[in-house]
Design an enzyme around this catalytic site. Structure first.
Site, PDB file in Angstrom:
ATOM      1  N   CYS A 111      29.764  30.687  37.724  1.00  0.00           N
ATOM      2  CA  CYS A 111      30.254  29.312  37.912  1.00  0.00           C
ATOM      3  C   CYS A 111      29.641  28.403  36.855  1.00  0.00           C
ATOM      4  O   CYS A 111      28.421  28.391  36.689  1.00  0.00           O
ATOM      5  CB  CYS A 111      29.885  28.841  39.316  1.00  0.00           C
ATOM      6  N   HIS A 148      51.350  29.029  49.148  1.00  0.00           N
ATOM      7  CA  HIS A 148      50.288  30.001  48.888  1.00  0.00           C
ATOM      8  C   HIS A 148      49.299  29.516  47.826  1.00  0.00           C
ATOM      9  O   HIS A 148      48.644  30.321  47.170  1.00  0.00           O
ATOM     10  CB  HIS A 148      50.900  31.353  48.498  1.00  0.00           C
TER      11      HIS A 148
HETATM   12  P1  NAD Z   1      58.276  39.628  46.974  1.00  0.00           P
HETATM   13  O1  NAD Z   1      57.601  40.245  45.789  1.00  0.00           O
HETATM   14  O2  NAD Z   1      57.952  40.121  48.328  1.00  0.00           O
HETATM   15  O3  NAD Z   1      59.861  39.731  46.811  1.00  0.00           O
HETATM   16  C1  NAD Z   1      60.495  39.368  45.637  1.00  0.00           C
HETATM   17  C2  NAD Z   1      61.996  39.514  45.836  1.00  0.00           C
HETATM   18  O4  NAD Z   1      62.624  39.051  44.661  1.00  0.00           O
HETATM   19  C3  NAD Z   1      62.455  40.958  46.069  1.00  0.00           C
HETATM   20  O5  NAD Z   1      63.264  41.022  47.225  1.00  0.00           O
HETATM   21  C4  NAD Z   1      63.262  41.281  44.808  1.00  0.00           C
HETATM   22  O6  NAD Z   1      64.404  42.057  45.092  1.00  0.00           O
HETATM   23  C5  NAD Z   1      63.673  39.911  44.333  1.00  0.00           C
HETATM   24  N1  NAD Z   1      63.899  39.798  42.898  1.00  0.00           N
HETATM   25  C6  NAD Z   1      63.277  40.454  41.882  1.00  0.00           C
HETATM   26  N2  NAD Z   1      63.724  40.040  40.695  1.00  0.00           N
HETATM   27  C7  NAD Z   1      64.646  39.082  40.952  1.00  0.00           C
HETATM   28  C8  NAD Z   1      65.467  38.260  40.135  1.00  0.00           C
HETATM   29  N3  NAD Z   1      65.426  38.323  38.789  1.00  0.00           N
HETATM   30  N4  NAD Z   1      66.323  37.391  40.738  1.00  0.00           N
HETATM   31  C9  NAD Z   1      66.385  37.315  42.096  1.00  0.00           C
HETATM   32  N5  NAD Z   1      65.635  38.070  42.921  1.00  0.00           N
HETATM   33  C10 NAD Z   1      64.767  38.929  42.357  1.00  0.00           C
HETATM   34  O7  NAD Z   1      58.018  38.086  46.831  1.00  0.00           O
HETATM   35  P2  NAD Z   1      57.816  36.983  47.919  1.00  0.00           P
HETATM   36  O8  NAD Z   1      58.884  37.078  48.949  1.00  0.00           O
HETATM   37  O9  NAD Z   1      57.610  35.737  47.161  1.00  0.00           O
HETATM   38  O10 NAD Z   1      56.435  37.356  48.647  1.00  0.00           O
HETATM   39  C11 NAD Z   1      55.361  37.920  47.961  1.00  0.00           C
HETATM   40  C12 NAD Z   1      54.095  37.120  47.808  1.00  0.00           C
HETATM   41  O11 NAD Z   1      53.688  37.339  46.489  1.00  0.00           O
HETATM   42  C13 NAD Z   1      54.198  35.668  47.909  1.00  0.00           C
HETATM   43  O12 NAD Z   1      53.325  35.341  48.898  1.00  0.00           O
HETATM   44  C14 NAD Z   1      53.702  35.065  46.580  1.00  0.00           C
HETATM   45  O13 NAD Z   1      52.614  34.218  46.841  1.00  0.00           O
HETATM   46  C15 NAD Z   1      53.164  36.217  45.839  1.00  0.00           C
HETATM   47  N6  NAD Z   1      53.560  36.359  44.417  1.00  0.00           N
HETATM   48  C16 NAD Z   1      53.709  35.265  43.617  1.00  0.00           C
HETATM   49  C17 NAD Z   1      54.087  35.435  42.302  1.00  0.00           C
HETATM   50  C18 NAD Z   1      54.258  34.203  41.439  1.00  0.00           C
HETATM   51  O14 NAD Z   1      53.588  33.210  41.666  1.00  0.00           O
HETATM   52  N7  NAD Z   1      55.171  34.244  40.473  1.00  0.00           N
HETATM   53  C19 NAD Z   1      54.314  36.711  41.774  1.00  0.00           C
HETATM   54  C20 NAD Z   1      54.117  37.830  42.616  1.00  0.00           C
HETATM   55  C21 NAD Z   1      53.755  37.626  43.950  1.00  0.00           C
HETATM   56 ZN    ZN Z   2      29.269  26.831  41.691  1.00  0.00          ZN
END
Ligand code: NAD
Ligand code: ZN
Length: 258
Positions: free
Chosen positions: A153, A121
């Site tokens: 920008c 992503h």
């Molecule tokens: P999601 O938010 O859909 O799911 C997160 C999962 O992690 C949940 O099922 C939850 O139960 C679990 N969880 C929460 N805390 C936890 C812990 N301490 N240990 C283990 N599991 C835990 O996330 P996803 O499946 O990655 O999809 C969501 C989208 O959000 C992705 O496309 C991503 O790009 C984006 N995202 C990224 C970030 C980041 O870069 N850190 C943060 C938020 C969302």
């Molecule tokens: Zn520019």
């Protein structure tokens, strides 16, 4: 809890130790203990807001300022890798994990030292300009954003600056997706950590690994749609569970080699 007390944790360590090519697939949950909120699940951002308001490309094109205002109020900077990120690096050092496919855009796997990170992503640490195609560091644009929102920008003065993250409605970076698919085809074990497995096409990667005959192990705080097809499901916090798995798997691998 020690590995032997949790059969699923012990089973995961055994499968990792016995694997030929292990690959990790991570989601927002692995960074939750670094202070970055997840989208779905308990305490997730999506429980209090509509994701399409700031995180869709259609909305972004209409009003980039809404994204940058949201970023100003909510973006966490200075997050550090937690023990779960470091455990994946330790599994790589032990010759068990060969690549990390991540849905995260936070760069914490790289910061923890993982060598081969496939970002499905994109990355939140770079920003591109739709007008002049210039590319800038996120810190520079965040600095400008704090003074003027949306940020102009630095190259052309335009106001269509977008972080290199994949928003809803955008395609995944082709090269990353292809590399992830190749890894899913060649892995004999996929370790899923901290993903709700509800976001497609990313969630198709562990499905593909399963279809190719790989074993699936899942470490997550809540149930996922693939739990029933996994060889082991460990429920709880990745930062507490993964270090135990890594220590145990490395010890088992060492015992096999020795
Ligand atoms: P999601 O938010 O859909 O799911 C997160 C999962 O992690 C949940 O099922 C939850 O139960 C679990 N969880 C929460 N805390 C936890 C812990 N301490 N240990 C283990 N599991 C835990 O996330 P996803 O499946 O990655 O999809 C969501 C989208 O959000 C992705 O496309 C991503 O790009 C984006 N995202 C990224 C970030 C980041 O870069 N850190 C943060 C938020 C969302
Ligand atoms: Zn520019």
């Amino acid at each position: 809890m020690s590995p032997v007390e949790d059969p699923a944790l012990e089973r995961t360590a055994e499968l990792l130790a016995g694997s030929r090519r292990g690959v990790a697939f991570t989601g927002a949950g692995i960074s939750a203990e670094s202070g970055i909120p997840v989208f779905r699940g308990e305490g997730g951002l999506w429980t209090t807001m509509d994701p399409y308001r700031v995180a869709s490309i259609a909305q972004f094109r209409k009003d980039p300022g809404a994204y940058w205002r949201y970023s100003l109020e909510n973006r966490r900077t200075g997050a550090e890798p937690n023990p779960a990120h470091r455990a994946l690096k330790a599994l790589e050092d032990a010759g068990i994990i060969h690549a990390v496919i991540t849905q995260n855009t936070d760069g914490l796997h790289q910061k923890a030292g993982s060598g081969d990170v496939i970002e499905l992503h994109g990355s939140s640490s770079r920003v591109v300009c739709f007008d002049c195609a210039g590319e800038f560091s996120r810190e520079e644009i965040d600095r400008i954003n704090r003074a003027q929102t949306p940020p102009p920008c630095p190259g052309c003065g335009g106001t269509y600056l977008k972080p290199t993250v994949v928003l809803f409605g955008e395609s995944l970076p082709l090269q990353a997706l292809c590399r992830a698919e190749v890894e899913a085809e060649s892995a004999d074990l996929m370790l899923v950590v901290g993903s709700s497995l509800q976001v497609y096409p990313a969630a198709g990667i562990p499905e593909k690994a399963l279809e190719q005959g790989a074993s699936l192990c899942i470490v997550n705080a809540e149930a996922t749609p693939l739990d029933a097809r996994a060889r082991a499901v460990v429920t709880g916090k990745a930062g507490e569970i993964l270090p135990q798995i890594a220590i145990r798997a490395a010890a088992l691998r060492g015992a096999v080699r020795g």
